[in-house]
Design a protein around this motif. Structure first.
Motif, PDB file in Angstrom:
ATOM      1  N   TRP A  89       2.733   9.773  -7.597  1.00  0.00           N
ATOM      2  CA  TRP A  89       3.534  10.989  -7.414  1.00  0.00           C
ATOM      3  C   TRP A  89       4.942  10.790  -7.976  1.00  0.00           C
ATOM      4  CZ3 TRP A  89       1.966  15.629  -6.846  1.00  0.00           C
ATOM      5  CH2 TRP A  89       2.861  16.633  -6.488  1.00  0.00           C
ATOM      6  N   PRO A 132       0.829  -1.222   0.000  1.00  0.00           N
ATOM      7  CA  PRO A 132       0.000   0.000   0.000  1.00  0.00           C
ATOM      8  C   PRO A 132       0.862   1.271   0.000  1.00  0.00           C
ATOM      9  CG  PRO A 132      -0.842  -1.562   1.603  1.00  0.00           C
ATOM     10  CD  PRO A 132       0.469  -2.095   1.126  1.00  0.00           C
ATOM     11  N   PHE A 133       1.966   1.252   0.723  1.00  0.00           N
ATOM     12  CA  PHE A 133       2.868   2.408   0.760  1.00  0.00           C
ATOM     13  C   PHE A 133       3.378   2.718  -0.648  1.00  0.00           C
ATOM     14  CE2 PHE A 133       7.188   4.144   1.290  1.00  0.00           C
ATOM     15  CZ  PHE A 133       6.894   5.265   2.043  1.00  0.00           C
ATOM     16  N   LEU A 166       2.017   1.804  -3.510  1.00  0.00           N
ATOM     17  CA  LEU A 166       0.907   2.199  -4.373  1.00  0.00           C
ATOM     18  C   LEU A 166       0.497   3.659  -4.156  1.00  0.00           C
ATOM     19  CD1 LEU A 166      -1.336  -1.002  -4.228  1.00  0.00           C
ATOM     20  CD2 LEU A 166       0.026  -0.177  -6.159  1.00  0.00           C
ATOM     21  N   VAL A 167       0.599   4.124  -2.918  1.00  0.00           N
ATOM     22  CA  VAL A 167       0.271   5.525  -2.627  1.00  0.00           C
ATOM     23  C   VAL A 167       1.322   6.456  -3.240  1.00  0.00           C
ATOM     24  CG1 VAL A 167       0.126   7.234  -0.770  1.00  0.00           C
ATOM     25  CG2 VAL A 167      -1.079   5.060  -0.559  1.00  0.00           C
ATOM     26  N   LEU A 168       2.598   6.074  -3.154  1.00  0.00           N
ATOM     27  CA  LEU A 168       3.670   6.920  -3.669  1.00  0.00           C
ATOM     28  C   LEU A 168       3.840   6.840  -5.188  1.00  0.00           C
ATOM     29  CD1 LEU A 168       6.581   6.610  -1.088  1.00  0.00           C
ATOM     30  CD2 LEU A 168       4.928   8.440  -1.353  1.00  0.00           C
TER      31      LEU A 168
END
Length: 194
Positions: free
Chosen positions: A20, A12-13, A15-17
């Motif tokens: 960006w 998840p970390f 995928l969030v980054l």
């Protein structure tokens, strides 16, 4: 089980980054995982004129950085500022430690004569009341494994970042994404804390 826990946090970390990082790589033409502000923020907090007071240090660097590295791209400039900050830390380890302790005090202080009295009273009435209970709980629970330990580790990591990089206001990380303004320049995105 341990590997599954690591994967459950890492995926998840990432995928969030990822969006960006992809956007930054397209804009700058080089891989930029999060921001081109890490180097300048490290330099603002760690240079020969640094005081440990973020407002003072920010003002000094803002007044002088325009003349430095004028022909460098944003990514290259960030790396050059990072290199200067690291050089300062290596050549002045004692001063670096002093600055870290000053920034530690700035992060955890409850009162400042430089801000309106009402603001300081609000901090004392909220954060100031919670702080002794937090410290008592740390002493009571120690380093036992459990949810409390994770909470303490988050606070320690956050404090460590502030000690090295400094911060503009409490609970705001200086290493943060930058948004493109309508004029075409990049401005630091505003983050609010809950």
């Amino acid at each position: 089980r341990c590997l599954a826990s690591i994967v459950a946090v890492t995926i998840p970390f990432a995928l969030v980054l990822a969006p960006w990082s992809f956007r930054n790589t397209r804009v700058h033409g080089k891989f930029v995982p999060l921001s081109t502000q890490e180097g300048i923020q490290l330099y603002i907090s760690n240079n020969s004129e640094a005081t440990g007071m973020m407002a003072t240090d920010q003002t000094y660097v803002d007044a002088t950085r325009a003349q430095r590295f004028p022909n460098s791209s944003e990514v290259e400039r960030d790396k050059l500022f990072h290199a200067e900050a690291v050089r300062f830390i290596r050549e002045n380890p004692q001063r670096f430690v002093e600055l870290c302790f000053i920034r530690f005090g700035q992060l955890w202080k409850l009162y400042s004569a430089r801000v309106p009295l009402l603001n300081s009273l609000a901090v004392i009435a909220t954060f100031g009341i919670a702080l002794p209970f937090f410290l008592l709980q740390i002493i009571r629970c120690g380093w036992r494994r459990g949810p409390e330990l994770l909470f303490v580790l988050i606070i320690l990591c956050h404090t460590g970042l502030h000690m090295v990089y400094g911060a503009i206001v409490r609970y705001r990380m200086p290493v943060e994404p930058r948004a493109k303004s309508p004029s075409g320049t990049y401005a630091t995105a505003v983050k609010t804390s809950s």
